[in-house]
Design a protein around this motif. Structure first.
Motif, mmCIF file in Angstrom:
data_model
loop_
_atom_site.group_PDB
_atom_site.id
_atom_site.type_symbol
_atom_site.label_atom_id
_atom_site.label_comp_id
_atom_site.label_asym_id
_atom_site.label_seq_id
_atom_site.Cartn_x
_atom_site.Cartn_y
_atom_site.Cartn_z
ATOM 1 N N TYR A 33 40.815 84.882 62.279
ATOM 2 C CA TYR A 33 41.229 85.997 61.427
ATOM 3 C C TYR A 33 40.097 86.417 60.489
ATOM 4 O O TYR A 33 39.890 87.617 60.247
ATOM 5 C CB TYR A 33 42.460 85.593 60.619
ATOM 6 C CG TYR A 33 42.924 86.667 59.668
ATOM 7 C CD1 TYR A 33 43.573 87.799 60.131
ATOM 8 C CD2 TYR A 33 42.712 86.536 58.292
ATOM 9 C CE1 TYR A 33 44.007 88.794 59.258
ATOM 10 C CE2 TYR A 33 43.134 87.524 57.410
ATOM 11 C CZ TYR A 33 43.772 88.640 57.895
ATOM 12 O OH TYR A 33 44.187 89.622 57.028
ATOM 13 N N GLY A 34 39.343 85.446 59.977
ATOM 14 C CA GLY A 34 38.197 85.773 59.132
ATOM 15 C C GLY A 34 37.132 86.543 59.894
ATOM 16 O O GLY A 34 36.548 87.500 59.370
ATOM 17 N N LYS A 35 36.875 86.147 61.139
ATOM 18 C CA LYS A 35 35.907 86.867 61.968
ATOM 19 C C LYS A 35 36.376 88.299 62.237
ATOM 20 O O LYS A 35 35.571 89.248 62.246
ATOM 21 C CB LYS A 35 35.694 86.129 63.292
ATOM 22 C CG LYS A 35 34.979 84.799 63.156
ATOM 23 C CD LYS A 35 33.549 85.001 62.689
ATOM 24 C CE LYS A 35 32.797 83.678 62.605
ATOM 25 N NZ LYS A 35 31.407 83.863 62.135
ATOM 26 N N HIS A 36 37.669 88.458 62.468
ATOM 27 C CA HIS A 36 38.210 89.795 62.707
ATOM 28 C C HIS A 36 38.039 90.678 61.471
ATOM 29 O O HIS A 36 37.651 91.855 61.584
ATOM 30 C CB HIS A 36 39.682 89.681 63.089
ATOM 31 C CG HIS A 36 40.374 91.002 63.228
ATOM 32 N ND1 HIS A 36 40.082 91.895 64.238
ATOM 33 C CD2 HIS A 36 41.342 91.589 62.453
ATOM 34 C CE1 HIS A 36 40.849 92.974 64.102
ATOM 35 N NE2 HIS A 36 41.614 92.822 63.030
ATOM 36 N N LEU A 40 35.819 94.207 60.966
ATOM 37 C CA LEU A 40 36.352 95.446 60.397
ATOM 38 C C LEU A 40 35.466 95.956 59.264
ATOM 39 O O LEU A 40 35.233 97.169 59.137
ATOM 40 C CB LEU A 40 37.780 95.219 59.897
ATOM 41 C CG LEU A 40 38.847 94.930 60.963
ATOM 42 C CD1 LEU A 40 40.203 94.699 60.301
ATOM 43 C CD2 LEU A 40 38.933 96.078 61.960
ATOM 44 N N LEU A 41 34.960 95.033 58.437
ATOM 45 C CA LEU A 41 34.062 95.436 57.349
ATOM 46 C C LEU A 41 32.767 96.027 57.905
ATOM 47 O O LEU A 41 32.268 97.039 57.397
ATOM 48 C CB LEU A 41 33.752 94.224 56.458
ATOM 49 C CG LEU A 41 34.895 93.685 55.601
ATOM 50 C CD1 LEU A 41 34.468 92.384 54.916
ATOM 51 C CD2 LEU A 41 35.297 94.704 54.546
ATOM 52 N N ARG A 42 32.231 95.414 58.952
ATOM 53 C CA ARG A 42 31.004 95.942 59.567
ATOM 54 C C ARG A 42 31.254 97.323 60.169
ATOM 55 O O ARG A 42 30.413 98.215 60.054
ATOM 56 C CB ARG A 42 30.509 94.973 60.641
ATOM 57 C CG ARG A 42 30.071 93.607 60.114
ATOM 58 C CD ARG A 42 29.429 92.787 61.222
ATOM 59 N NE ARG A 42 29.097 91.445 60.775
ATOM 60 C CZ ARG A 42 29.837 90.365 61.047
ATOM 61 N NH1 ARG A 42 30.938 90.484 61.789
ATOM 62 N NH2 ARG A 42 29.480 89.178 60.599
ATOM 63 N N ARG A 43 32.411 97.498 60.814
ATOM 64 C CA ARG A 43 32.697 98.790 61.423
ATOM 65 C C ARG A 43 32.822 99.881 60.363
ATOM 66 O O ARG A 43 32.288 100.985 60.530
ATOM 67 C CB ARG A 43 34.006 98.703 62.230
ATOM 68 C CG ARG A 43 34.297 99.965 63.023
ATOM 69 C CD ARG A 43 35.659 99.894 63.680
ATOM 70 N NE ARG A 43 36.727 99.896 62.686
ATOM 71 C CZ ARG A 43 38.026 99.872 62.992
ATOM 72 N NH1 ARG A 43 38.386 99.818 64.259
ATOM 73 N NH2 ARG A 43 38.934 99.871 62.033
ATOM 74 N N ASN A 173 33.429 87.559 49.790
ATOM 75 C CA ASN A 173 33.112 87.708 51.208
ATOM 76 C C ASN A 173 31.638 88.059 51.348
ATOM 77 O O ASN A 173 31.174 89.078 50.825
ATOM 78 C CB ASN A 173 33.995 88.803 51.826
ATOM 79 C CG ASN A 173 33.868 88.850 53.332
ATOM 80 O OD1 ASN A 173 32.795 89.078 53.862
ATOM 81 N ND2 ASN A 173 34.977 88.638 54.022
ATOM 82 N N GLN A 174 30.889 87.227 52.040
ATOM 83 C CA GLN A 174 29.450 87.448 52.185
ATOM 84 C C GLN A 174 29.134 88.715 52.955
ATOM 85 O O GLN A 174 28.213 89.462 52.600
ATOM 86 C CB GLN A 174 28.803 86.243 52.870
ATOM 87 C CG GLN A 174 27.286 86.286 52.897
ATOM 88 C CD GLN A 174 26.693 85.079 53.595
ATOM 89 O OE1 GLN A 174 27.263 84.543 54.538
ATOM 90 N NE2 GLN A 174 25.526 84.633 53.126
ATOM 91 N N VAL A 175 29.906 88.999 53.994
ATOM 92 C CA VAL A 175 29.666 90.202 54.792
ATOM 93 C C VAL A 175 29.876 91.452 53.944
ATOM 94 O O VAL A 175 29.078 92.401 53.984
ATOM 95 C CB VAL A 175 30.582 90.217 56.024
ATOM 96 C CG1 VAL A 175 30.443 91.531 56.781
ATOM 97 C CG2 VAL A 175 30.258 89.048 56.943
#
Length: 395
Positions: A33-36, A40-43, A173-175
């Protein structure tokens, strides 16, 4: 129904295995779920960057050139992967001409800055150490007066990113932290930051954006990693063992300084409008027939230096670039803090053999140095919220 009952009976009879499997599935689901969420943040960040890239430019206008100084060793060797996944796509989608330069060893960024050609913007991808090397190499250049006007972006990829707290809204969140910092570069909002010039008797000057720290708390912070096995108690353990080894933890320093003066106003650079031709001719004729009387040179008053011997737990010199929304309750002796006054005169710090001090979280051997404040020397990209907070601080 019989199958359901059989499953529950099997789980009850093997409850240990069932517990381990449930924990593993729960952890795996949380990780996925964290990867998902990261994707979404990158998109969303890439969609925002694409809007910048779709903006039309005139035929005479060229693409913006961005030079990125990347330290792959930052964040325990994860910086290169973090940059390629979170920051690089945003810069390319924005339509920039990106030149990526990776450092291979400590101190190389200083040498690279001496050879770098003029660029539209300079982006530092790394931590505090990489940023300090870049600004030190930049301000050591012979043409630093013109080169320092180049806006600088900071993408936080290191273990310590002290300046990022002042330039961008913090996030767990680092991303999200990396993508928001990269998007702030595209938005073009900049803020002028002060710089400390720290110079020893023989060494070339080192430049800092946060400050210099020397004393007992700094010494303890450098030993916290040794007690990693104590988990959340490692900080308290480091202070406890440090107190047992040395008490009282007093540091003495001899300081010479000049009383601070008011910070000069932040006026925009405006070129004076050239007078018309008739006015210039009349002024030259007037100066020819009636030469101006030279003014007598002003007698400068001698500088009044004050000296003080300090005995304290910790001495720190900080700029105004710290997080503007963070309230700090300081129990240490902070001498000549650069948060409000403008100190144009250098002053010496601890003598040799006094341990170590930190300059922007980088460790240096303590020696007698001169510290000079360079007000509003560099311009950094920041978020719109942080820019308003930094510019409205009480000077």
């Amino acid at each position: 129904m019989a199958r359901v009952v059989k499953v529950f009976v099997t789980l009850r009879n093997h409850w240990k295995k069932s517990t381990v499997a449930a924990c593993a599935l729960s952890y795996g689901g949380h990780w996925l779920y964290g990867k998902h969420c990261d994707n979404l943040l990158r998109r969303d960040a890439c969609l925002a960057a694409r809007e910048f890239g779709r903006q039309q430019i005139s035929p005479q206008e060229q693409l913006k050139k961005a030079t990125v100084i990347l330290n792959p060793a930052a964040c325990r060797g994860k910086a290169n992967n973090l940059f390629e996944k979170n920051a690089a796509p945003i810069l390319h989608l924005a339509g920039m001409e990106v030149t990526l330069v990776k450092t291979d060893y400590e101190g190389q960024a200083k040498k690279l800055m001496e050879l770098m050609e003029q660029t539209d913007m300079l982006i530092v991808a790394g931590g505090d150490g990489t940023l300090q090397e870049v600004i030190t190499g930049l301000l050591r250049r012979a043409d630093h007066e013109s080169f320092s006007k180049t806006p600088i972006g900071f993408i936080p990829l290191g273990s310590h990113n002290s300046l990022s707290e002042s330039l961008h809204i913090l996030s767990d969140n680092q991303v999200k932290h990396i993508t928001s910092a990269t998007l702030s570069i595209l938005q073009g909002e900049t803020v002028p930051l002060d710089v400390l010039q720290i110079k020893g008797e023989k060494e070339q000057p080192v430049f800092a954006l946060i400050g210099l720290r020397w004393g007992a708390f700094r010494d303890v912070a450098s030993t916290i990693k040794k007690y990693w096995y104590l988990g959340p108690l490692k900080i308290k353990a480091a202070h406890w063992f440090s107190t047992l080894r040395e008490w009282p933890q007093v540091h003495e320093a001899s300081v010479s300084y000049i009383a601070p003066t008011l910070r000069p106003p932040d006026l925009p650079e405006q070129k004076p409008q050239r007078p018309n031709l008739m006015y210039r001719i009349a002024r030259r004729l007037k100066n020819y027939w009636y030469p101006p009387i030279p003014e007598s040179p002003k007698v400068e008053e001698p500088e009044r230096w004050d000296e003080r011997t300090l005995s304290t737990l910790e001495l720190s010199i900080q700029t105004q670039n710290k997080n503007p929304v963070q309230t700090v309750i300081c129990v240490r002796y902070s001498f000549c803090s650069m948060t409000s006054p403008y100190c144009p005169v250098p002053f010496p710090l601890p003598q040799e053999g006094a341990g170590f001090y930190n300059i922007d979280n980088e460790e240096y051997e303590a020696m007698s140095v001169e510290v000079r404040l360079l007000p509003r020397k560099l311009h950094f990209f920041c978020s719109a919220e942080r820019r308003e907070q930094l510019l409205t601080q009480v000077l």
